[in-house]
Design a protein around this motif. Sequence first.
Motif, mmCIF file in Angstrom:
data_model
loop_
_atom_site.group_PDB
_atom_site.id
_atom_site.type_symbol
_atom_site.label_atom_id
_atom_site.label_comp_id
_atom_site.label_asym_id
_atom_site.label_seq_id
_atom_site.Cartn_x
_atom_site.Cartn_y
_atom_site.Cartn_z
ATOM 1 N N ASP A 1 0.816 -1.219 0.000
ATOM 2 C CA ASP A 1 0.000 0.000 0.000
ATOM 3 C C ASP A 1 0.851 1.272 0.000
ATOM 4 O OD1 ASP A 1 0.958 -0.372 2.539
ATOM 5 O OD2 ASP A 1 -0.881 0.230 3.547
ATOM 6 N N LEU A 2 2.159 1.137 -0.235
ATOM 7 C CA LEU A 2 3.071 2.277 -0.287
ATOM 8 C C LEU A 2 3.488 2.569 -1.727
ATOM 9 C CD1 LEU A 2 5.640 1.527 2.557
ATOM 10 C CD2 LEU A 2 3.854 3.233 2.583
ATOM 11 N N TRP A 3 3.654 3.841 -2.029
ATOM 12 C CA TRP A 3 4.285 4.271 -3.274
ATOM 13 C C TRP A 3 5.665 4.763 -2.901
ATOM 14 C CZ3 TRP A 3 2.749 3.844 -8.251
ATOM 15 C CH2 TRP A 3 1.417 3.519 -8.480
ATOM 16 N N ILE A 4 6.677 4.242 -3.592
ATOM 17 C CA ILE A 4 8.058 4.654 -3.339
ATOM 18 C C ILE A 4 8.534 5.454 -4.540
ATOM 19 C CG2 ILE A 4 10.408 3.862 -2.923
ATOM 20 C CD1 ILE A 4 9.150 1.383 -1.592
ATOM 21 N N ILE A 5 8.933 6.685 -4.281
ATOM 22 C CA ILE A 5 9.420 7.583 -5.323
ATOM 23 C C ILE A 5 10.923 7.746 -5.109
ATOM 24 C CG2 ILE A 5 9.266 9.886 -6.329
ATOM 25 C CD1 ILE A 5 6.442 10.060 -5.023
ATOM 26 N N THR A 6 11.694 7.292 -6.087
ATOM 27 C CA THR A 6 13.146 7.422 -6.026
ATOM 28 C C THR A 6 13.558 8.592 -6.905
ATOM 29 O OG1 THR A 6 13.300 5.020 -5.802
ATOM 30 C CG2 THR A 6 15.326 6.195 -6.312
ATOM 31 N N ARG A 7 14.329 9.491 -6.349
ATOM 32 C CA ARG A 7 14.769 10.675 -7.092
ATOM 33 C C ARG A 7 16.283 10.683 -7.199
ATOM 34 N NH1 ARG A 7 13.482 15.045 -2.342
ATOM 35 N NH2 ARG A 7 14.185 13.692 -0.693
ATOM 36 N N SER A 8 16.768 11.241 -8.271
ATOM 37 C CA SER A 8 18.210 11.243 -8.528
ATOM 38 C C SER A 8 18.946 12.292 -7.706
ATOM 39 C CB SER A 8 18.470 11.465 -10.019
ATOM 40 O OG SER A 8 17.874 12.688 -10.432
ATOM 41 N N ASN A 9 18.244 13.335 -7.290
ATOM 42 C CA ASN A 9 18.852 14.431 -6.550
ATOM 43 C C ASN A 9 17.973 14.720 -5.335
ATOM 44 O OD1 ASN A 9 19.819 16.866 -5.614
ATOM 45 N ND2 ASN A 9 19.744 17.901 -7.586
ATOM 46 N N PRO A 10 18.549 14.726 -4.126
ATOM 47 C CA PRO A 10 17.732 14.970 -2.929
ATOM 48 C C PRO A 10 17.062 16.340 -2.898
ATOM 49 C CG PRO A 10 19.925 14.206 -2.318
ATOM 50 C CD PRO A 10 19.931 14.434 -3.794
ATOM 51 N N ASN A 11 17.587 17.314 -3.628
ATOM 52 C CA ASN A 11 17.005 18.657 -3.643
ATOM 53 C C ASN A 11 16.039 18.857 -4.802
ATOM 54 O OD1 ASN A 11 18.539 19.462 -1.398
ATOM 55 N ND2 ASN A 11 20.288 19.857 -2.701
ATOM 56 N N LEU A 12 15.761 17.795 -5.526
ATOM 57 C CA LEU A 12 14.900 17.873 -6.701
ATOM 58 C C LEU A 12 13.438 18.087 -6.301
ATOM 59 C CD1 LEU A 12 14.738 17.405 -9.834
ATOM 60 C CD2 LEU A 12 14.251 15.037 -9.287
ATOM 61 N N LEU A 13 12.781 19.005 -6.988
ATOM 62 C CA LEU A 13 11.346 19.192 -6.810
ATOM 63 C C LEU A 13 10.645 18.075 -7.586
ATOM 64 C CD1 LEU A 13 8.947 20.991 -5.855
ATOM 65 C CD2 LEU A 13 9.094 22.077 -8.092
ATOM 66 N N VAL A 14 9.902 17.235 -6.889
ATOM 67 C CA VAL A 14 9.217 16.101 -7.513
ATOM 68 C C VAL A 14 7.782 16.500 -7.781
ATOM 69 C CG1 VAL A 14 8.472 13.722 -7.176
ATOM 70 C CG2 VAL A 14 10.714 14.446 -6.354
ATOM 71 N N SER A 15 7.361 16.371 -9.027
ATOM 72 C CA SER A 15 5.984 16.676 -9.402
ATOM 73 C C SER A 15 5.279 15.383 -9.776
ATOM 74 C CB SER A 15 5.950 17.649 -10.585
ATOM 75 O OG SER A 15 6.527 18.870 -10.232
ATOM 76 N N ILE A 16 4.141 15.144 -9.126
ATOM 77 C CA ILE A 16 3.346 13.949 -9.404
ATOM 78 C C ILE A 16 1.898 14.368 -9.596
ATOM 79 C CG2 ILE A 16 4.839 12.318 -8.171
ATOM 80 C CD1 ILE A 16 2.873 12.506 -5.816
ATOM 81 N N GLU A 17 1.153 13.497 -10.227
ATOM 82 C CA GLU A 17 -0.281 13.720 -10.398
ATOM 83 C C GLU A 17 -1.002 12.591 -9.667
ATOM 84 O OE1 GLU A 17 -2.302 13.607 -14.382
ATOM 85 O OE2 GLU A 17 -2.057 15.776 -14.108
#
Length: 125
Positions: free
Chosen positions: A89-105
Amino acid sequence: MAAEKLTKGRFVQIIIMLTLLITAFIWRTYNNEVAKNVACKQDEDCVFYVNNLLFTAKFSKDVITLKSEKNDWDIEPVSEQVQLEKVGDLWIITRSNPNLLVSIEVSSNDEKPQLIHLKSMSNGF
């Protein structure tokens, strides 16, 4: 040009263009989608609502985990520099840069999709 008479055809053209501009303005204003900005400290739970549904996010160095009280929702990345994975029941979002602004819908079966911007804050603000 300023001394020319206003003809019937030119008047109709002006009225049609004015009507189109007003219609476009009203349509764009009515359909404007305001993004929800969520800023959280690392390694702390962060709570926010999307369409009256409670979400909990936890930011770590390269990973954001999202959880909700219901499982009938789906997310799509808007940012190209992130990877999504659903584990239980979890969504895991992996980002390349810790300071990156992540945009999701975020979308649910019965609701309009909502744009969310996720950003991690440093612990010292």
